[in-house]
Design a protein around this motif. Structure first.
Motif, short mmCIF file in Angstrom:
data_model
loop_
_atom_site.label_atom_id
_atom_site.label_comp_id
_atom_site.label_asym_id
_atom_site.label_seq_id
_atom_site.Cartn_x
_atom_site.Cartn_y
_atom_site.Cartn_z
N ALA A 64 0.82 -1.21 0.00
CA ALA A 64 0.00 0.00 0.00
C ALA A 64 0.86 1.26 0.00
N GLN A 65 2.11 1.15 0.43
CA GLN A 65 3.00 2.32 0.43
C GLN A 65 3.18 2.87 -0.99
N ALA A 66 3.09 1.98 -1.98
CA ALA A 66 3.27 2.42 -3.36
C ALA A 66 2.17 3.38 -3.79
N PHE A 67 1.02 3.28 -3.12
CA PHE A 67 -0.11 4.14 -3.48
C PHE A 67 -0.07 5.49 -2.77
N PRO A 100 -16.21 6.71 -2.62
CA PRO A 100 -15.09 7.50 -2.11
C PRO A 100 -14.24 8.13 -3.21
N VAL A 101 -14.13 7.46 -4.35
CA VAL A 101 -13.36 8.02 -5.47
C VAL A 101 -14.00 9.32 -5.95
N ASN A 111 1.38 12.51 -2.12
CA ASN A 111 0.57 13.71 -1.99
C ASN A 111 -0.03 14.07 -3.34
N SER A 112 -0.87 13.19 -3.85
CA SER A 112 -1.50 13.39 -5.16
C SER A 112 -2.87 12.75 -5.17
N VAL A 113 -3.71 13.16 -6.10
CA VAL A 113 -5.04 12.58 -6.22
C VAL A 113 -4.95 11.10 -6.56
N LEU A 114 -4.00 10.74 -7.42
CA LEU A 114 -3.85 9.33 -7.79
C LEU A 114 -3.50 8.48 -6.57
N GLY A 115 -2.63 9.02 -5.69
CA GLY A 115 -2.30 8.30 -4.46
C GLY A 115 -3.51 8.14 -3.57
N ALA A 116 -4.32 9.19 -3.47
CA ALA A 116 -5.53 9.14 -2.64
C ALA A 116 -6.51 8.12 -3.19
N ILE A 117 -6.70 8.11 -4.51
CA ILE A 117 -7.61 7.15 -5.13
C ILE A 117 -7.09 5.74 -4.94
N GLY A 118 -5.78 5.56 -5.10
CA GLY A 118 -5.19 4.23 -4.89
C GLY A 118 -5.40 3.72 -3.49
N LEU A 119 -5.20 4.60 -2.51
CA LEU A 119 -5.43 4.21 -1.11
C LEU A 119 -6.89 3.88 -0.88
N SER A 120 -7.79 4.68 -1.45
CA SER A 120 -9.22 4.45 -1.31
C SER A 120 -9.63 3.10 -1.88
N VAL A 121 -9.14 2.81 -3.08
CA VAL A 121 -9.47 1.53 -3.73
C VAL A 121 -8.95 0.36 -2.91
#
Length: 445
Positions: A226-229, A358-359, A232-242
């Motif tokens: 999960a660290q890869a997701f 959440p996305v 400080n970006s929207v893509l990271g936030a979406i990745g964490l959410s998914v």
């Protein structure tokens, strides 16, 4: 019928029904439904202990004494913090019932096997130094949400192995005159001994590795990627959410599993926001932990909106009742009652809004803060049980934060509604069929 409802009915529902019928998934789903009683009880005490009022803990101490805050959290610990033990037993029990084997014995074997895999030591700070204390089983660590993945696997493993031995008649047979309880005990000896031996071997093998235990290995392989997701970006936030949604869909508490990995990163961003405000500057970061608090109104999937839909729109008596039971915990961001009561866990139809919601909220809220419509999180620390709207106001320091969450709730209800409508229709058909069967039975009597 809308296009979305048609797609759900014709394309998604048939696949979902096949998946739902899979015996292992049904056993897992039924197990989480089984422990819902514990979760609701624990939720009530959690709200009492963490009620979001400034000075609440000090007031409890003043009224009831210094030991009261710890005392009121004890029911939470024996419910939430032992969840993995209950799940290990429940999965084995429910799967054994489908195989028509001795479910109670299998559930006890599952508990024993799961505990056997846990390292019996704890790292405890004493006099400023970390000490390894042997023969300790820590509450809330592997026996809590952190160990759920292995608990599920153990429940399935024990039931499957036990079933093989019984179906192959590899067991001790007693004469018919022997009491049933004694006969069951002897028939479980061989499969039980083999299961414990296999578990002991697994424990020994992993104890000699760098992981130290099977639980640590699986936790590392699940949590660390999960660290890869995280970024400080929207893509990271979406990745964490998914990632969080996928965990919760499997009945795994993503908060407990992932937050230990990502919280150090969040804390740095929060501290930088606080420092900027103290210097008279605008907070530089949007994606702090408080940003996610704004998103998850009612818990993962922003299920508070789903609870409101269940109350207002459900025709199914069961769904409406679940909505009523779940909405109060949902206001305090506790969503286990609706997750495991509806259920949303392992429910392929509910998975879609659980993933999408959440996305969508991340994109809405990030955009609102990026373009300066709503202030960025100010870095303050709030109890996670703080209700939406109040939460939005305090995190952003502006009424705009509360209005943003109100808008988010409306969006959430719009996303969840068509899927809950399909589920509600099917549940109504089941309830009507059961009612007809009951009436027919009464008529015959």
């Amino acid at each position: 019928m809308s296009k979305l409802e048609k797609i759900v009915n014709e394309k998604i529902s048939p696949v979902a029904q096949k998946i739902s019928a899979q015996r292992h998934l049904r056993a897992i789903r039924d197990s989480f439904a089984t422990i819902m009683t514990f979760l609701i009880i624990g939720s009530v005490f959690m709200i009492i202990a963490n009620f979001p009022i400034t000075g609440w803990e000090e007031l409890q101490v003043k009224l009831f004494g210094e030991e009261f805050p710890q005392l009121i959290m004890t029911p939470v610990r024996v419910t939430f913090d032992f969840m993995a033990v209950y799940i290990a037993a429940a999965v084995a029990y429910n799967l054994s019932k489908r195989y028509n084997i001795d479910a109670f014995t299998v559930s006890l074997l599952s508990i024993a096997s799961f505990i056997l895999l846990i390292p019996f030591n704890a790292n405890i700070e004493l006099d400023g130094k970390m000490q390894v204390v042997p023969k300790v089983l820590q509450i809330g660590q592997w026996v809590g949400a952190k160990g759920l993945i292995v608990a599920i696997l153990v429940g399935i493993f024990v039931a499957e192995v036990f079933n093989i031995f019984i179906k192959k008649n590899i067991s001790i047979k007693m004469p018919p005159s022997v009491p049933e309880a004694v006969s069951k005990a002897f028939s479980a000896l061989i499969p039980g001994f083999v299961i414990i031996c296999i578990t002991l071997i697994i424990r020994t093998i992993f104890a000699s590795t760098s992981y130290g235990s099977l639980l640590e290995m699986i936790y590392s392989l699940v949590a660390m990627p999960a660290q890869a997701f995280i970024g400080n970006s929207v893509l990271g936030a979406i990745g964490l959410s998914v990632t969080s949604t996928l965990f919760w869909f499997l009945g795994i508490n993503a908060t407990s599993t992932l937050n230990g990995v990502v919280r150090p990163f969040w804390l740095q961003l929060q501290q930088q926001n606080i420092a900027a405000i103290q210097a008279g500057l605008q907070p530089p970061h949007i994606l702090t932990e408080q940003f996610y608090d704004l998103i998850y109104m009612g818990g993962i999937g922003a299920t508070l909106g789903a609870c409101i839909i269940l109350i207002l729109k459900s025709k199914s008596k069961q769904y409406k009742q679940i909505g009523k039971i779940s909405v109060i915990p949902g206001i305090f961001n506790i969503n286990e009652p609706v997750m495991f009561g509806l259920p949303i866990v392992l429910n392929p139809i509910a998975f879609i809004p659980l993933l999408i919601t959440p996305v969508v909220l991340i994109l809405i809220n990030y955009s609102a803060m990026y373009f300066g419509i709503v202030p960025k999180p100010n870095g303050i620390f709030l109890p996670w049980t703080t209700p939406p709207l109040i939460q939005g106001y305090l995190i952003t320091g502006s009424i705009k934060g509360a209005l943003l969450q109100l808008f988010d709730i409306i969006v959430v209800m719009g996303i969840w509604y068509p899927f809950l409508k399909v589920m509600d229709k099917k549940q109504c058909e089941i309830e009507m069929k059961e009612q007809e069967e009951d009436e027919d039975f009464d008529f015959k009597l």
